[in-house]
Write an enzyme that holds these catalytic residues in place. Sequence first.
Site, PDB file in Angstrom:
ATOM      1  N   HIS A  90     102.432  51.957  48.921  1.00 19.47           N
ATOM      2  CA  HIS A  90     102.020  51.706  47.829  1.00 19.47           C
ATOM      3  C   HIS A  90     101.609  50.161  47.784  1.00 19.47           C
ATOM      4  O   HIS A  90     100.406  49.883  47.358  1.00 19.47           O
ATOM      5  CB  HIS A  90     103.147  51.766  46.830  1.00 19.47           C
ATOM      6  CG  HIS A  90     103.013  50.947  45.560  1.00 19.47           C
ATOM      7  ND1 HIS A  90     102.235  51.420  44.544  1.00 19.47           N
ATOM      8  CD2 HIS A  90     103.564  49.948  45.075  1.00 19.47           C
ATOM      9  CE1 HIS A  90     102.402  50.651  43.479  1.00 19.47           C
ATOM     10  NE2 HIS A  90     103.228  49.578  43.803  1.00 19.47           N
ATOM     11  N   ASP A 145      68.958  40.668  45.830  1.00 21.17           N
ATOM     12  CA  ASP A 145      70.125  41.724  46.419  1.00 21.17           C
ATOM     13  C   ASP A 145      70.926  40.608  47.102  1.00 21.17           C
ATOM     14  O   ASP A 145      70.865  39.611  46.911  1.00 21.17           O
ATOM     15  CB  ASP A 145      69.311  42.601  47.363  1.00 21.17           C
ATOM     16  CG  ASP A 145      70.335  43.999  47.567  1.00 21.17           C
ATOM     17  OD1 ASP A 145      71.499  43.674  47.833  1.00 21.17           O
ATOM     18  OD2 ASP A 145      69.757  44.988  47.479  1.00 21.17           O
ATOM     19  N   TRP A 164     105.370  46.068  52.903  1.00 15.72           N
ATOM     20  CA  TRP A 164     103.879  45.795  53.177  1.00 15.72           C
ATOM     21  C   TRP A 164     104.065  44.557  53.998  1.00 15.72           C
ATOM     22  O   TRP A 164     102.914  43.903  54.577  1.00 15.72           O
ATOM     23  CB  TRP A 164     102.898  45.594  51.983  1.00 15.72           C
ATOM     24  CG  TRP A 164     103.101  44.456  51.316  1.00 15.72           C
ATOM     25  CD1 TRP A 164     104.284  43.712  50.277  1.00 15.72           C
ATOM     26  CD2 TRP A 164     102.362  43.304  51.375  1.00 15.72           C
ATOM     27  NE1 TRP A 164     103.873  42.455  49.873  1.00 15.72           N
ATOM     28  CE2 TRP A 164     102.943  42.018  50.584  1.00 15.72           C
ATOM     29  CE3 TRP A 164     100.986  42.925  52.106  1.00 15.72           C
ATOM     30  CZ2 TRP A 164     102.234  41.027  50.265  1.00 15.72           C
ATOM     31  CZ3 TRP A 164     100.336  41.786  51.765  1.00 15.72           C
ATOM     32  CH2 TRP A 164     100.925  40.737  50.876  1.00 15.72           C
ATOM     33  N   SER A 166      86.329  44.565  57.091  1.00 16.60           N
ATOM     34  CA  SER A 166      85.591  44.896  55.874  1.00 16.60           C
ATOM     35  C   SER A 166      85.830  43.593  55.014  1.00 16.60           C
ATOM     36  O   SER A 166      84.657  43.307  54.512  1.00 16.60           O
ATOM     37  CB  SER A 166      86.279  46.068  55.286  1.00 16.60           C
ATOM     38  OG  SER A 166      85.668  46.217  54.059  1.00 16.60           O
ATOM     39  N   SER A 167      86.905  43.114  54.851  1.00 16.70           N
ATOM     40  CA  SER A 167      86.881  41.873  53.942  1.00 16.70           C
ATOM     41  C   SER A 167      86.062  40.671  54.581  1.00 16.70           C
ATOM     42  O   SER A 167      85.261  39.998  53.688  1.00 16.70           O
ATOM     43  CB  SER A 167      88.520  41.464  53.858  1.00 16.70           C
ATOM     44  OG  SER A 167      89.190  42.436  53.188  1.00 16.70           O
ATOM     45  N   HIS A 207     100.325  33.903  51.531  1.00 17.99           N
ATOM     46  CA  HIS A 207     100.291  32.967  50.247  1.00 17.99           C
ATOM     47  C   HIS A 207      98.717  32.801  49.947  1.00 17.99           C
ATOM     48  O   HIS A 207      98.198  33.078  48.922  1.00 17.99           O
ATOM     49  CB  HIS A 207     100.755  31.901  50.203  1.00 17.99           C
ATOM     50  CG  HIS A 207     100.923  31.387  48.873  1.00 17.99           C
ATOM     51  ND1 HIS A 207     101.877  31.680  47.914  1.00 17.99           N
ATOM     52  CD2 HIS A 207      99.935  30.487  48.172  1.00 17.99           C
ATOM     53  CE1 HIS A 207     101.742  31.200  46.816  1.00 17.99           C
ATOM     54  NE2 HIS A 207     100.411  30.505  46.989  1.00 17.99           N
ATOM     55  N   GLU A 221      96.528  34.909  50.347  1.00 18.08           N
ATOM     56  CA  GLU A 221      96.057  36.380  50.105  1.00 18.08           C
ATOM     57  C   GLU A 221      96.309  36.527  48.502  1.00 18.08           C
ATOM     58  O   GLU A 221      95.720  37.190  47.926  1.00 18.08           O
ATOM     59  CB  GLU A 221      96.877  37.328  50.962  1.00 18.08           C
ATOM     60  CG  GLU A 221      96.649  38.584  50.462  1.00 18.08           C
ATOM     61  CD  GLU A 221      95.373  39.259  50.549  1.00 18.08           C
ATOM     62  OE1 GLU A 221      94.700  38.953  51.427  1.00 18.08           O
ATOM     63  OE2 GLU A 221      95.043  40.487  49.793  1.00 18.08           O
ATOM     64  N   TYR A 275      96.105  34.204  46.317  1.00 16.19           N
ATOM     65  CA  TYR A 275      94.998  33.873  45.465  1.00 16.19           C
ATOM     66  C   TYR A 275      93.638  34.400  45.755  1.00 16.19           C
ATOM     67  O   TYR A 275      92.852  34.446  44.857  1.00 16.19           O
ATOM     68  CB  TYR A 275      94.908  32.162  45.839  1.00 16.19           C
ATOM     69  CG  TYR A 275      96.246  31.457  45.545  1.00 16.19           C
ATOM     70  CD1 TYR A 275      96.553  31.583  44.063  1.00 16.19           C
ATOM     71  CD2 TYR A 275      96.816  30.805  46.175  1.00 16.19           C
ATOM     72  CE1 TYR A 275      97.697  31.101  43.727  1.00 16.19           C
ATOM     73  CE2 TYR A 275      98.156  30.067  45.776  1.00 16.19           C
ATOM     74  CZ  TYR A 275      98.330  30.251  44.484  1.00 16.19           C
ATOM     75  OH  TYR A 275      99.335  29.722  43.861  1.00 16.19           O
ATOM     76  N   SER A 311      87.058  33.685  32.689  1.00 13.46           N
ATOM     77  CA  SER A 311      86.317  32.348  32.214  1.00 13.46           C
ATOM     78  C   SER A 311      85.108  32.722  31.576  1.00 13.46           C
ATOM     79  O   SER A 311      84.254  32.339  31.086  1.00 13.46           O
ATOM     80  CB  SER A 311      86.207  31.386  33.368  1.00 13.46           C
ATOM     81  OG  SER A 311      87.482  31.108  33.931  1.00 13.46           O
ATOM     82  N   HIS A 364     107.763  28.930  51.030  1.00 18.32           N
ATOM     83  CA  HIS A 364     108.329  29.235  49.797  1.00 18.32           C
ATOM     84  C   HIS A 364     108.773  30.654  49.872  1.00 18.32           C
ATOM     85  O   HIS A 364     109.565  31.188  48.870  1.00 18.32           O
ATOM     86  CB  HIS A 364     107.638  28.696  48.564  1.00 18.32           C
ATOM     87  CG  HIS A 364     106.569  29.536  48.300  1.00 18.32           C
ATOM     88  ND1 HIS A 364     105.369  28.855  47.608  1.00 18.32           N
ATOM     89  CD2 HIS A 364     105.873  30.578  48.404  1.00 18.32           C
ATOM     90  CE1 HIS A 364     104.404  29.707  47.188  1.00 18.32           C
ATOM     91  NE2 HIS A 364     104.733  31.031  48.133  1.00 18.32           N
ATOM     92  N   HIS A 365     108.370  31.492  50.846  1.00 16.57           N
ATOM     93  CA  HIS A 365     108.771  32.735  51.049  1.00 16.57           C
ATOM     94  C   HIS A 365     109.908  32.986  51.928  1.00 16.57           C
ATOM     95  O   HIS A 365     110.553  33.937  51.971  1.00 16.57           O
ATOM     96  CB  HIS A 365     107.637  33.781  51.343  1.00 16.57           C
ATOM     97  CG  HIS A 365     106.416  33.968  50.332  1.00 16.57           C
ATOM     98  ND1 HIS A 365     106.567  34.857  49.511  1.00 16.57           N
ATOM     99  CD2 HIS A 365     105.382  32.995  50.435  1.00 16.57           C
ATOM    100  CE1 HIS A 365     105.371  34.678  48.770  1.00 16.57           C
ATOM    101  NE2 HIS A 365     104.583  33.279  49.498  1.00 16.57           N
ATOM    102  N   THR A 386      96.629  25.327  37.866  1.00 20.76           N
ATOM    103  CA  THR A 386      97.034  26.641  36.983  1.00 20.76           C
ATOM    104  C   THR A 386      96.865  26.420  35.378  1.00 20.76           C
ATOM    105  O   THR A 386      96.338  27.038  34.862  1.00 20.76           O
ATOM    106  CB  THR A 386      97.968  27.392  37.619  1.00 20.76           C
ATOM    107  OG1 THR A 386      97.933  27.472  39.064  1.00 20.76           O
ATOM    108  CG2 THR A 386      97.813  28.868  37.118  1.00 20.76           C
ATOM    109  N   LYS A 408      93.672  25.429  34.002  1.00 24.19           N
ATOM    110  CA  LYS A 408      93.014  26.661  33.617  1.00 24.19           C
ATOM    111  C   LYS A 408      93.450  27.302  32.274  1.00 24.19           C
ATOM    112  O   LYS A 408      92.579  27.729  31.394  1.00 24.19           O
ATOM    113  CB  LYS A 408      92.941  27.841  34.904  1.00 24.19           C
ATOM    114  CG  LYS A 408      92.266  27.332  35.995  1.00 24.19           C
ATOM    115  CD  LYS A 408      92.311  28.326  37.081  1.00 24.19           C
ATOM    116  CE  LYS A 408      91.186  28.082  38.116  1.00 24.19           C
ATOM    117  NZ  LYS A 408      89.781  28.365  37.293  1.00 24.19           N
ATOM    118  N   ARG A 461     115.622  44.586  46.064  1.00 21.33           N
ATOM    119  CA  ARG A 461     114.350  45.586  46.045  1.00 21.33           C
ATOM    120  C   ARG A 461     114.317  46.411  47.186  1.00 21.33           C
ATOM    121  O   ARG A 461     115.043  46.188  48.203  1.00 21.33           O
ATOM    122  CB  ARG A 461     112.992  44.622  45.877  1.00 21.33           C
ATOM    123  CG  ARG A 461     113.168  43.617  47.115  1.00 21.33           C
ATOM    124  CD  ARG A 461     111.875  42.548  46.906  1.00 21.33           C
ATOM    125  NE  ARG A 461     110.706  43.322  47.168  1.00 21.33           N
ATOM    126  CZ  ARG A 461     109.477  42.550  47.735  1.00 21.33           C
ATOM    127  NH1 ARG A 461     109.952  41.081  48.198  1.00 21.33           N
ATOM    128  NH2 ARG A 461     108.438  42.739  47.889  1.00 21.33           N
TER     129      ARG A 461
HETATM  130 CU   LIG Z   1     103.559  32.229  48.213  1.00 20.40          CU
END
Ligand SMILES: [Cu+2]
Lengths: 185, 535
Positions: free
Chosen positions: B86, B115, B151, B179-180, B263, B265, B267, B278, B312-313, B338, B341, B460
């Site tokens: 998932h 294009d 994941w 691909s990315s 991290h 990722e 963002y 915006s 921080h993880h 942030t 924004k 979790r």
């Molecule tokens: Cu993080």
Amino acid sequence: MSDKTLVHKKNNQLIAKLVSVVMLMFLFGYALVPLYDVFCDITGINGRRFVQSTPQISGLNESRLINLQFTTSVAPDMPWKFSPMTKTIEVHPGENKVVKFSATNISPNTVVGQAIPSVSPGIASLYLNKVECFCFNRQELKAGEQVEMGLSFFISSDIPEDINTLTLSYTLFNVTAVNQNKQPI
Amino acid sequence: MSTLVKNNNKKADIDDFDHAHDEKPRGIMRWLLTTNHKDIGTLYLGFSLLMFFVGGAMAMVIRAELFQPGMQIVDPNFFNQMTTVHGLIMVFGAVMPAFVGLANWMVPLMIGAPDMALPRLNNWSFWILPAAFSVLIASLFMPGGGPNFGWTFYAPLSTTYAPDSTALFVFAVHIMGISSILGAINIIVTIMNLRAPGMSYMKMPMFVWTWFITAFLLIVAIPVLAAAVTMILTDKYFATSFFSAAGGGDPVLFQHIFWFFGHPEVYIMILPSFGIISTIIPAFSRKKLFGYSSMVYATASIALLSFVVWAHHMFTTGMPLAAELFFMYSTILIAVPTGVKVFNWVATMWRGAISFEVPMLFAIAFIILFTIGGFSGLMLGITPLDFQYHDTYFVVAHFHYVLVTGAIFSIMAGAYFWLPKWTGYMYDERLAKLHFWLSLISVNILFFPMHFLGLAGMPRRIPDYALQFADFNQLVSLGGFAFGISQLLFVVVVVKCVRGGAKAQEKPWDGAEGFEWELPSPVPYHTFSTPPKVK
Ligand SMILES: [Cu+2]
């Protein structure tokens, strides 16, 4: 040169730069492995930094007593019993001590083991000096064989004031399969 | 932002195209071989919608299992595969391709390019994606099951204890990554080399800016992920010991490498949202975006900071105090850009002539709910609090607020905003409003109680739970089913809109700005072969 080929040239130069960034970052991912080891060696932050030290002759500090605890565990596929014969010990900084660990191979085969140490708090590994340790070498036990394994160590006298208890834990891994090369880790 | 004027010859140009060049191959070959940015954008968006439902179905399995305490429907190993796949599908299959699809469609239109710069590469970056996800989903049917390690695939779960199919997982992640990266390179080259004459960087629309920065994050972060999965592969199958203590490695090192990618990722999955919001907020407030340049600098500083906060993880891995403090302060520092924004969006709406069409409703919901997700993120960033929240449902609540009511809501907002431009028809406003309100209510029933479950200590990724969590879990599951069903309405609205409806004008939203609104709706197959003029 026409506009179109000019754009193509500009694009290709930019693509080359971007692809090299991608390559460099892939290598950087791998470079993190040695960088991490070096960083941990210098700072001692993950409790894995151990080098063989020579016994300390001076620097005994009898005014302090450090409480040292020993714990052991074995990896799931490791058919040995492994335990510290001394569970806790109080030592003065600078004082040489020897403690013993007991290991028994309870399987019907010869098994090679490698003990991996870890110290908590991690920073304390900078002050725990091992003169001799069974973890410096791989251990080979025949079926049913039992051994006592020694650890000779001292704690540096410059250990910070706020560290009064350390835990030294050993995890024993089965390395029979990868024992072709006898180099200690 | 720039003010745009019509190219005087534009109408004539487009008419010319309509008659002469609007031919496209028919049938499946059109889609397989297409190099047209609009076709590829549509493919990406369609694929992402499909993956949204596949990943969503897995979420339904998770919520069905958690509807009552005790083991109900699936066995724990399958439950773990569901949570893992998932996550992977939603991150790499739903959110990221949706943003790439929007970029493909809108970036060339917004900068006045004919294009994407590398159209054939573009075709490839899309078509390897279905292959990657086929491999990933097929791995679920292998003996021993698919990936079940979360994941985040922490070692040794993904090495020593991983199923035999792990090589397929690694292979699939590699293809998704390629691909990315190809998509990101294409977007950077397009933005840097194909902007209409006169469009300086500080005149680019916000969506283009945020994607420009996201593309750089992608080419820097994804290769590190590729390195991490390769190390997992060799550790598991080729007896290396990057993460195995027995061979001199360290499992904690895996977490450092993973989160160095991980991290940035997060963002990658939110900066394009900021661009969409915006764009939409000014259009429906009938005002210019407040603080354009501060938006650009805030986005760039978020991107830079994202590389110095990864640990921080890992607060509970036994880091030294100094490192915990560093990563706590750097994490909380991100709240500043942030906050800039959010402030700018609110200031844009301030005293605006606001109307509440569906894109605006989703955008406003985004601002409020994403901010809730941001606040719970701040709580998690505070080291001592994290020791309580770590690995509980509080974390699950946090990242679903930023990813579902953040990223996904912004994608919905963008889809409604540009659908008339893409299809030439207005979507059914009544059905779309129903979709919005049902989603808004159900998503909060789904995720808000998770905060409390987490604070009360529910871990979790566990298929069973203590009895005291039963009521809230039942509520959460009901919210989950309702949210899942509500999304079918979105499909109905999109399908209806593609097939017909009220004719969309050139510019259906009167406050909207940008080149794309000066083109007819639907947009012709080829656009801007002569670049438009920027004032
Ligand atoms: Cu993080």
